[in-house]
Design an enzyme around this catalytic site. Structure first.
Site: not given
Length: 389
Positions: A124, A170
Site C-alpha cells: 500500500s 490501508d
C-alpha cells in the site's frame, strides 16, 4: 537513516530551506482477507518500508511538489478548484482538496517526496503517500486533524481522484501503526485495539509472485456481489443480519440448499475467516506463533479453494514455504490473482528461506521472485534526524 538525510540534502538543494520530514509506513495484513467489505475484522501492521514527505512553507500561494522517484515536479494553487489529472499528482491534489473540503486553510508549500516501499508488492505505497502528505500538511499548518480524519481523507482521495474504491484498512494502518503490535480493526464500527506481535526472533518476509493483479479489480466486484447474494438469502430467515459479519456457520449451513455452490463457498470462506482472525488474536495474545501460523495456512487454503482468488504462483509459494525450516506460517496476502505471500520466518533462517524459495520458484517459473524482509514498526510520524535510527 540514510534516506532521510539524502532527502533533507535534496530539499535544501531544491528549495534552499530546512524541511519538516514525515515518514508514513506501508502495511501488511497478517490475517483477515476479503473481510473488510463484509464488515468483519482485519489485522494489519505497519512495516519498516515507508513513504517520505519533506515540506516547508513558502510565501507564494502555491504548492510545489518534486517526486524524487520520477524526477518530476508539479505545481498548483491550493485556493483554486482542484480536479483529477493523470499520474502520481492525483494523490496530492486529492488530499489537498479533501482537507480544504473539511474547512481547513492551506497555504503555500514546497514539497519533496520519496520512499522505499516496493510499488506493486501489496504494501500500500499509495495509502502511505496520502498519509505522509496529509500528515505533513497537518503539521505545517497546524490544521488539528486527527489520525482517523487523515485516514478518511486518504480513502476519499483514492475514491474520487484515483478511482479505486478501497476500504479504510490501508490508510488506517499507515497512520495508527505501533511498533511490536498489530491492529485488530473492526471494519463496521472502526473501533480498534492493539494486539501484541512481539517476536524479536522472527521477521515478516514477503515473496513476490511476480504476477500483476490483472483480474483483481473485476473479480473483486464479483466477490462482493456473491457475498451480498448469500446475505440476501439468509436474511429472509434471519431478518436482523446486515452482512456476513452477522452470519455464523450454522446459519450458512441451514441455507445451503438455497444457495448456489459457488456462492456458498464464497460465504463459507468469509464466515470461517472471521473466526480465524479472532482465534489468531487470541493466539498472539498468548504468544503462540505456532497456532497463529496454522491459521495463516488455513486462510490461504480458503482463499485458494473456496474464495478462488489465488493463482498457481501464489499456491506454489505458500505450499513450498511449508517445507522450509523456520517458517511459522505462510499465505497469499491482499486481493489476490498476484502480489505477494506473507511469511513469518525465524530471523536466523531468513537467508536460507530466501535462497530456497527463490531457487525453487526460479526452476519452475523461470523468473526470480523479489523478497522483502520487514518488521512491525510505528505509524506515520515526524522524523527527528538527530534521534531517528
Amino acid at each position: 537513516m540514510a534516506i532521510v538525510e539524502r532527502l533533507r540534502k535534496k530539499f535544501r538543494d531544491l528549495y534552499g530551506q530546512e524541511p519538516i520530514v514525515v515518514a508514513a509506513p506501508g502495511r501488511v495484513n497478517l490475517i483477515g482477507e476479503h473481510t473488510d467489505y463484509n464488515e468483519g475484522f482485519v489485522l494489519p501492521g505497519a512495516v519498516d518500508k515507508r513513504m517520505y514527505v519533506a515540506i516547508a512553507s513558502q510565501a507564494e500561494p502555491e504548492i510545489t511538489i518534486y517526486a524524487n522517484h520520477f524526477e518530476e515536479s508539479f505545481s498548483f494553487n491550493p485556493e483554486h478548484a482542484l480536479q483529477p489529472v493523470s499520474g502520481w499528482m492525483n494523490y496530492m491534489l486529492g488530499v489537498t482538496h479533501h482537507i480544504k473540503a473539511a474547512g481547513k486553510t492551506i497555504g503555500g508549500a514546497q514539497v519533496l517526496i520519496d520512499g522505499d516501499i516496493p510499488v506493486g508488492a501489496g504494501m500500500s505505497s499509495s495509502a502511505a503517500l496520502c498519509s505522509a502528505y496529509g500528515f505533513a500538511l497537518n503539521e505545517l499548518f497546524n490544521l488539528g486533524l486527527s489520525r482517523m480524519e487523515l485516514a478518511f481523507i486518504g480513502q476519499k482521495t483514492e475514491h474520487t481522484f484515483v478511482g479505486v474504491k478501497c476500504g479504510i484498512m490501508d490508510q488506517f494502518a499507515s497512520l495508527h501503526g505501533k511498533s511490536g503490535h498489530v491492529m485488530k480493526l473492526d471494519c463496521r464500527s472502526l473501533e480498534y485495539e492493539y494486539i501484541p506481535f512481539d517476536f524479536p526472533d522472527h521477521k515478516i518476509v514477503l515473496v513476490n509472485s511476480m504476477v500483476t493483479h490483472s483480474l483483481a479489480g473485476s473479480e473483486y466486484n464479483v466477490r462482493r456481489q456473491q457475498c451480498e447474494e448469500g446475505v440476501s438469502i439468509i436474511k429472509k430467515t434471519y431478518h436482523n443480519i446486515n452482512s456476513l459479519r452477522d452470519v455464523n456457520l450454522q446459519m450458512l449451513q441451514e441455507h445451503q440448499h438455497l444457495i448456489s455452490p459457488v456462492v456458498y463457498d464464497r460465504c463459507w470462506y468469509v464466515v470461517t475467516e472471521k473466526d480465524r482472525l479472532l482465534n489468531g488474536c487470541d493466539a498472539l495474545q498468548h504468544g503462540d506463533l505456532e497456532a497463529f501460523g496454522k491459521l495463516m495456512i488455513a486462510t490461504h487454503n480458503g482463499l485458494s479453494k473456496q474464495y478462488a482468488v489465488s493463482c498457481t504462483q501464489l499456491d506454489f509459494l505458500a505450499e513450498r514455504a511449508g517445507y522450509i525450516k523456520g517458517v511459522a506460517g505462510s499465505r497469499m496476502m491482499g486481493g489476490g490473482f498476484g502480489g505477494c505471500t506473507i511469511n513469518i520466518v525465524q530471523t536466523e533462517m531468513v537467508d536460507t528461506f530466501k535462497q530456497q524459495i527463490q531457487h525453487a520458484f526460479e526452476q519452475l517459473f523461470q523468473v526470480t521472485p523479489e523478497v522483502y524482509i520487514t518488521q512491525i514498526e510505528d505509524g506515520t510520524h515526524v522524523v527527528n534526524s538527530e534521534v531517528y535510527h
